[in-house]
Motif scaffolding. Structure first.
Motif, PDB file in Angstrom:
ATOM      1  N   ILE A 200      47.772  16.999  83.114  1.00 29.31           N
ATOM      2  CA  ILE A 200      47.559  15.588  82.851  1.00 29.31           C
ATOM      3  C   ILE A 200      47.174  15.533  81.262  1.00 29.31           C
ATOM      4  O   ILE A 200      46.634  16.262  80.829  1.00 29.31           O
ATOM      5  CB  ILE A 200      46.494  14.786  83.564  1.00 29.31           C
ATOM      6  CG1 ILE A 200      46.748  14.849  84.956  1.00 29.31           C
ATOM      7  CG2 ILE A 200      46.242  13.404  82.969  1.00 29.31           C
ATOM      8  CD1 ILE A 200      45.532  14.368  85.970  1.00 29.31           C
ATOM      9  N   GLN A 201      48.205  14.766  80.331  1.00 31.74           N
ATOM     10  CA  GLN A 201      47.615  14.444  79.083  1.00 31.74           C
ATOM     11  C   GLN A 201      46.987  13.208  78.977  1.00 31.74           C
ATOM     12  O   GLN A 201      47.492  12.250  79.346  1.00 31.74           O
ATOM     13  CB  GLN A 201      49.070  14.530  78.119  1.00 31.74           C
ATOM     14  CG  GLN A 201      48.643  14.717  76.726  1.00 31.74           C
ATOM     15  CD  GLN A 201      50.098  15.003  75.816  1.00 31.74           C
ATOM     16  OE1 GLN A 201      51.160  14.806  76.165  1.00 31.74           O
ATOM     17  NE2 GLN A 201      49.588  15.421  74.588  1.00 31.74           N
ATOM     18  N   LEU A 202      46.041  13.284  78.184  1.00 34.54           N
ATOM     19  CA  LEU A 202      45.092  11.928  78.336  1.00 34.54           C
ATOM     20  C   LEU A 202      45.579  11.038  77.287  1.00 34.54           C
ATOM     21  O   LEU A 202      45.502   9.966  77.601  1.00 34.54           O
ATOM     22  CB  LEU A 202      43.584  12.375  77.781  1.00 34.54           C
ATOM     23  CG  LEU A 202      42.907  13.640  78.860  1.00 34.54           C
ATOM     24  CD1 LEU A 202      41.628  14.001  78.241  1.00 34.54           C
ATOM     25  CD2 LEU A 202      42.782  12.906  80.244  1.00 34.54           C
ATOM     26  N   GLY A 203      45.961  11.417  76.375  1.00 35.43           N
ATOM     27  CA  GLY A 203      46.492  10.703  75.202  1.00 35.43           C
ATOM     28  C   GLY A 203      47.406  11.328  74.437  1.00 35.43           C
ATOM     29  O   GLY A 203      47.113  12.444  73.884  1.00 35.43           O
ATOM     30  N   THR A 204      48.427  10.722  73.689  1.00 35.68           N
ATOM     31  CA  THR A 204      49.230  11.607  72.761  1.00 35.68           C
ATOM     32  C   THR A 204      49.341  10.892  71.495  1.00 35.68           C
ATOM     33  O   THR A 204      49.509  11.371  70.480  1.00 35.68           O
ATOM     34  CB  THR A 204      50.773  11.428  73.386  1.00 35.68           C
ATOM     35  OG1 THR A 204      51.209   9.879  73.452  1.00 35.68           O
ATOM     36  CG2 THR A 204      50.918  12.096  74.320  1.00 35.68           C
ATOM     37  N   SER A 205      48.895   9.676  71.153  1.00 33.32           N
ATOM     38  CA  SER A 205      48.774   8.913  69.832  1.00 33.32           C
ATOM     39  C   SER A 205      47.656   7.835  69.830  1.00 33.32           C
ATOM     40  O   SER A 205      47.642   7.189  70.806  1.00 33.32           O
ATOM     41  CB  SER A 205      50.276   8.466  69.301  1.00 33.32           C
ATOM     42  OG  SER A 205      50.530   7.558  70.227  1.00 33.32           O
ATOM     43  N   VAL A 206      47.211   7.570  68.670  1.00 35.05           N
ATOM     44  CA  VAL A 206      46.264   6.386  68.859  1.00 35.05           C
ATOM     45  C   VAL A 206      46.475   5.749  67.585  1.00 35.05           C
ATOM     46  O   VAL A 206      47.156   5.994  66.806  1.00 35.05           O
ATOM     47  CB  VAL A 206      44.700   6.915  68.699  1.00 35.05           C
ATOM     48  CG1 VAL A 206      44.170   7.510  70.155  1.00 35.05           C
ATOM     49  CG2 VAL A 206      44.497   7.923  67.867  1.00 35.05           C
TER      50      VAL A 206
ATOM     51  N   TYR B 201      48.871  12.683  66.431  1.00 36.80           N
ATOM     52  CA  TYR B 201      47.671  13.576  66.846  1.00 36.80           C
ATOM     53  C   TYR B 201      47.744  13.944  68.601  1.00 36.80           C
ATOM     54  O   TYR B 201      47.882  12.651  69.307  1.00 36.80           O
ATOM     55  CB  TYR B 201      46.507  12.888  66.440  1.00 36.80           C
ATOM     56  CG  TYR B 201      45.179  13.987  66.726  1.00 36.80           C
ATOM     57  CD1 TYR B 201      45.090  14.928  65.834  1.00 36.80           C
ATOM     58  CD2 TYR B 201      44.577  13.998  67.846  1.00 36.80           C
ATOM     59  CE1 TYR B 201      44.007  15.939  65.748  1.00 36.80           C
ATOM     60  CE2 TYR B 201      43.829  14.979  67.853  1.00 36.80           C
ATOM     61  CZ  TYR B 201      43.259  15.665  66.883  1.00 36.80           C
ATOM     62  OH  TYR B 201      42.396  16.640  66.921  1.00 36.80           O
ATOM     63  N   GLU B 202      47.741  14.787  68.873  1.00 34.41           N
ATOM     64  CA  GLU B 202      47.792  15.128  70.473  1.00 34.41           C
ATOM     65  C   GLU B 202      46.496  15.801  71.002  1.00 34.41           C
ATOM     66  O   GLU B 202      46.002  16.655  70.377  1.00 34.41           O
ATOM     67  CB  GLU B 202      49.011  16.034  70.833  1.00 34.41           C
ATOM     68  CG  GLU B 202      50.442  15.417  70.352  1.00 34.41           C
ATOM     69  CD  GLU B 202      51.632  16.335  70.810  1.00 34.41           C
ATOM     70  OE1 GLU B 202      52.682  15.795  70.976  1.00 34.41           O
ATOM     71  OE2 GLU B 202      51.417  17.515  70.898  1.00 34.41           O
ATOM     72  N   VAL B 203      46.076  15.201  71.985  1.00 34.60           N
ATOM     73  CA  VAL B 203      45.237  15.651  72.726  1.00 34.60           C
ATOM     74  C   VAL B 203      45.667  16.732  73.770  1.00 34.60           C
ATOM     75  O   VAL B 203      46.629  16.553  74.391  1.00 34.60           O
ATOM     76  CB  VAL B 203      44.212  14.436  73.422  1.00 34.60           C
ATOM     77  CG1 VAL B 203      43.099  14.929  74.278  1.00 34.60           C
ATOM     78  CG2 VAL B 203      43.785  13.560  72.426  1.00 34.60           C
ATOM     79  N   PRO B 204      44.953  17.895  73.745  1.00 33.24           N
ATOM     80  CA  PRO B 204      45.458  18.747  74.816  1.00 33.24           C
ATOM     81  C   PRO B 204      45.566  18.278  76.135  1.00 33.24           C
ATOM     82  O   PRO B 204      44.709  17.437  76.761  1.00 33.24           O
ATOM     83  CB  PRO B 204      44.419  19.970  74.876  1.00 33.24           C
ATOM     84  CG  PRO B 204      43.526  19.738  73.386  1.00 33.24           C
ATOM     85  CD  PRO B 204      43.554  18.116  73.462  1.00 33.24           C
ATOM     86  N   PHE B 205      46.454  18.888  77.061  1.00 38.89           N
ATOM     87  CA  PHE B 205      46.607  18.552  78.333  1.00 38.89           C
ATOM     88  C   PHE B 205      45.124  19.393  79.135  1.00 38.89           C
ATOM     89  O   PHE B 205      44.859  20.152  78.706  1.00 38.89           O
ATOM     90  CB  PHE B 205      47.829  19.402  79.026  1.00 38.89           C
ATOM     91  CG  PHE B 205      49.142  18.889  78.595  1.00 38.89           C
ATOM     92  CD1 PHE B 205      49.791  17.829  79.535  1.00 38.89           C
ATOM     93  CD2 PHE B 205      49.931  19.188  77.527  1.00 38.89           C
ATOM     94  CE1 PHE B 205      50.855  17.204  78.814  1.00 38.89           C
ATOM     95  CE2 PHE B 205      50.838  18.753  77.187  1.00 38.89           C
ATOM     96  CZ  PHE B 205      51.621  17.841  77.877  1.00 38.89           C
ATOM     97  N   ILE B 206      45.151  18.754  80.435  1.00 33.74           N
ATOM     98  CA  ILE B 206      44.256  19.212  81.370  1.00 33.74           C
ATOM     99  C   ILE B 206      44.933  19.440  82.482  1.00 33.74           C
ATOM    100  O   ILE B 206      45.858  19.101  82.873  1.00 33.74           O
ATOM    101  CB  ILE B 206      42.945  18.505  81.568  1.00 33.74           C
ATOM    102  CG1 ILE B 206      43.271  17.086  82.230  1.00 33.74           C
ATOM    103  CG2 ILE B 206      42.025  18.268  80.171  1.00 33.74           C
ATOM    104  CD1 ILE B 206      42.160  16.225  82.836  1.00 33.74           C
ATOM    105  N   ASP B 207      44.598  20.602  83.146  1.00 33.98           N
ATOM    106  CA  ASP B 207      45.219  21.183  84.435  1.00 33.98           C
ATOM    107  C   ASP B 207      44.346  21.030  85.463  1.00 33.98           C
ATOM    108  O   ASP B 207      43.239  21.506  85.236  1.00 33.98           O
ATOM    109  CB  ASP B 207      45.513  22.511  84.366  1.00 33.98           C
ATOM    110  CG  ASP B 207      46.898  22.885  83.196  1.00 33.98           C
ATOM    111  OD1 ASP B 207      47.807  22.179  83.087  1.00 33.98           O
ATOM    112  OD2 ASP B 207      46.862  24.091  82.329  1.00 33.98           O
TER     113      ASP B 207
END
Length: 136
Positions: A130-136, A75-81
């Motif tokens: 920045i990607q906050l998290g890619t998997s949990v 599950y991927e959380v979107p990047f923030i620019d």
């Protein structure tokens, strides 16, 4: 026969949503100096080291909803620019740390560490993805 575990994509979405989705994320440029602050230091301690002046303002964004990536099975959380700009005609500003946190949280999500002090000169900008998290 071996038991194989399969993650529930719905549970991954639920947990990622609790952690990051539609949260206000703040990003602050800081100078660590001899303070000894680390990624484990509190947000309030980092904000005492935040730079000021010359057009600087703390970055803020509300995150979007992520999605399950079938190819990468996560599950991927979107990047923030994130972007910072120094005003034209000012003296710019310098930083050596980038503190990222959820608004209202007591701890950082992550800390960006520069090898040496970096300058954003008058009229210039610095941008990160920045990607906050890619998997949990």
């Amino acid at each position: 026969m071996a038991l194989t575990w399969q993650p529930s994509t719905l549970e991954l979405k639920r947990v990622a949503g609790l952690a990051y989705e539609q949260q206000v994320i703040k990003v602050a440029l800081c100078t660590v100096g001899s303070s000894g602050l680390t990624a484990e230091s509190s947000v309030s301690n980092w904000l005492t080291r935040e730079i000021t002046g010359n057009g600087y303002s703390r970055f803020s964004v509300t995150t979007a909803v992520g999605a399950y990536d079938v190819t990468d099975a996560r599950y991927e959380v979107p990047f923030i620019d994130v972007s910072f700009s120094a005003t034209t005609g000012g003296s710019g500003f310098s930083y050596d740390r980038v503190a990222v946190y959820v608004d209202g949280a007591t701890n950082l999500i992550r800390l960006g560490v520069e090898d040496s002090s970096q300058a954003i000169l008058p009229g210039q900008s610095k941008t990160w993805r920045i990607q906050l998290g890619t998997s949990v």
